[in-house]
Design a protein around this motif. Structure first.
Motif, mmCIF file in Angstrom:
data_model
loop_
_atom_site.group_PDB
_atom_site.id
_atom_site.type_symbol
_atom_site.label_atom_id
_atom_site.label_comp_id
_atom_site.label_asym_id
_atom_site.label_seq_id
_atom_site.Cartn_x
_atom_site.Cartn_y
_atom_site.Cartn_z
ATOM 1 N N LEU A 166 0.827 -1.329 -0.175
ATOM 2 C CA LEU A 166 -0.080 0.043 -0.059
ATOM 3 C C LEU A 166 0.793 1.415 -0.103
ATOM 4 C CD1 LEU A 166 -2.907 -0.914 2.550
ATOM 5 C CD2 LEU A 166 -3.206 -0.620 -0.063
ATOM 6 N N MET A 167 1.837 1.423 0.871
ATOM 7 C CA MET A 167 2.808 2.532 0.910
ATOM 8 C C MET A 167 3.354 2.573 -0.416
ATOM 9 S SD MET A 167 4.357 4.816 2.367
ATOM 10 C CE MET A 167 3.895 4.724 4.247
ATOM 11 N N GLU A 169 2.470 1.492 -3.441
ATOM 12 C CA GLU A 169 1.282 2.167 -4.410
ATOM 13 C C GLU A 169 0.899 3.511 -4.290
ATOM 14 O OE1 GLU A 169 -2.033 -0.429 -3.606
ATOM 15 O OE2 GLU A 169 -0.874 -2.115 -4.645
ATOM 16 N N PHE A 170 1.257 4.130 -2.985
ATOM 17 C CA PHE A 170 1.076 5.590 -3.122
ATOM 18 C C PHE A 170 2.436 6.469 -3.309
ATOM 19 C CE2 PHE A 170 2.395 8.628 0.864
ATOM 20 C CZ PHE A 170 1.977 9.577 0.093
ATOM 21 N N TYR A 231 -3.528 9.661 -4.397
ATOM 22 C CA TYR A 231 -3.042 8.457 -4.219
ATOM 23 C C TYR A 231 -2.771 8.685 -2.454
ATOM 24 C CZ TYR A 231 -1.378 8.086 -9.066
ATOM 25 O OH TYR A 231 -1.479 8.015 -10.248
ATOM 26 N N TYR A 235 -4.339 6.007 -0.120
ATOM 27 C CA TYR A 235 -3.550 5.040 0.806
ATOM 28 C C TYR A 235 -4.236 5.230 2.174
ATOM 29 C CZ TYR A 235 0.247 4.351 3.900
ATOM 30 O OH TYR A 235 0.972 3.968 5.093
ATOM 31 N N THR A 239 -5.590 1.902 4.460
ATOM 32 C CA THR A 239 -4.861 1.805 5.711
ATOM 33 C C THR A 239 -6.038 1.704 6.679
ATOM 34 O OG1 THR A 239 -4.285 3.900 5.928
ATOM 35 C CG2 THR A 239 -2.761 2.120 5.120
#
Length: 355
Positions: A166-167, A169-170, A231, A235, A239
């Motif tokens: 996830l991090m 992808e951001f 983005y 994120y 989360t």
């Protein structure tokens, strides 16, 4: 908003912004190099840090005098990264003898610590400890009396890997598509030989000179870009919702406690709104010289040097910063309203993708 929170966000934004610098024509490859280095799957790294506080020690609080002793002697961190979720970190403080004389560190062993991180768990011990302290998020969840043993499944290897994904992808698309700050003082240092622990390589050096006004512009620009970034919003949403969705999938929430889609959306919007508000407030301070002096009394300057190998990885960084401030707000922390700090750091990376 409390002043300490504003300080914290400012520092976090600065730490985020500086590594992604180099978006102007003269240093555009730094942007690509930072992304490439983020995507390294395994490597070794050594970093050294020295901090000099140009304030008479007797004017500092007892806690700050102790911290000054440690920082002026220097710190070294060595890291072996097997993956983004599995690594070993060795921390070495070079002030062991001075602290022994003060009675702070009474052990014969050097002042050091080891940290292992794997699958969301962390093991930690100092050089004077006989065993490791294991920090497991699942154990922390079990401390709540309403949680049962089934909570352990929420913080497994899959969860840790998803958090890293996830991090990425951001961060990666944000840097590639939305971060385009242009720096005014960029110097090409040419090609030089760099001696690494495993080999000697040729690298290209790039130096960035940063004055106070430009650092403030960088902070403000980064804050505003983040505040408007889809983005970042995606994120935060992911989360926030991930643990809720996993608890639902595992049946860990009673049906009557399951949040409705509307409630989930409200939680996401509230969390994102708070973060966005802080970013915009920090941007406002960074854009106003009057606010900078009134709220922080800050003066900043710095030099960053990056050395890139032929594949575009950042193999060495050398950083030098000076931070000064004069404000009554810092007296409670430092023992004096004056702050004048010089920070010197150096970092090298090798064995890239050689686990």
């Amino acid at each position: 908003m409390k002043r300490y929170l504003r300080y914290s966000i400012l520092v976090l934004v600065l730490l985020l912004a500086l590594p992604v610098i180099g978006c102007g024509n003269d240093a555009a490859e730094l942007k690509d190099a930072y992304i490439k280095s983020m995507e390294v799957e395994s490597s070794r790294n050594r970093s050294d840090l020295i901090v000099k506080i140009n304030v008479p020690p007797e004017e500092l609080s007892e806690e700050m005098q102790l911290l000054l002793t440690v920082l002026e002697e220097g710190l070294t961190m060595e890291m072996v990264m097997e993956s983004l979720t599995s690594m070993k970190i060795d921390l070495q403080a070079h002030a062991g003898e001075a602290l022994r004389e003060k009675g702070i560190w009474p052990y014969q062993e050097s002042l050091a610590a080891e940290v292992f991180v794997q699958d969301g768990k962390t093991a930690f011990k100092t050089s004077a400890d006989p065993v490791y302290l294991l920090i497991d998020p699942a154990d922390a969840a079990l401390l709540a009396p309403e949680n049962g043993l089934e909570m352990e499944g929420l913080f497994d290897e899959v969860y840790s890997r998803q958090q890293v994904e996830l991090m990425m992808e951001f961060m990666v698309p944000f840097i590639e598509e939305e971060f385009n700050f242009r720096f005014s003082q960029v110097e090409d240092l040419g090609t030089v030989e760099l001696e690494m622990p495993d080999e000697t390589i040729e690298v290209r050096g790039i130096r960035l000179q940063l004055e106070h006004d430009e650092i403030m512009e960088l902070i403000a620009y980064t804050c505003r870009q983040l505040a408007e970034s889809e983005y970042l919003k995606n994120y935060i949403e992911a989360t926030v919702l991930m643990p809720l969705e996993r608890m639902e999938e595992e049946g860990l929430l009673p049906e009557e406690e399951l949040p409705t889609p509307e409630q989930k959306e409200e939680i996401v919007e509230m969390t994102y709104g708070q973060f966005r508000s802080i970013l915009l407030q920090v941007a406002e301070v960074a854009e106003s010289p009057i606010l900078q002096q009134r709220e922080f009394g800050l003066e900043l300057s710095g030099v960053e040097e990056y050395y890139l190998d032929e594949e575009g990885h950042i193999r060495k960084t050398v950083s030098s910063y000076r931070i000064s401030a004069e404000h009554e707000a810092i007296t409670d922390i430092l023992g004096t309203p004056m702050l004048d700090v010089e920070i010197e750091s150096q970092s090298i990376t090798w064995d890239i993708n050689q686990p």
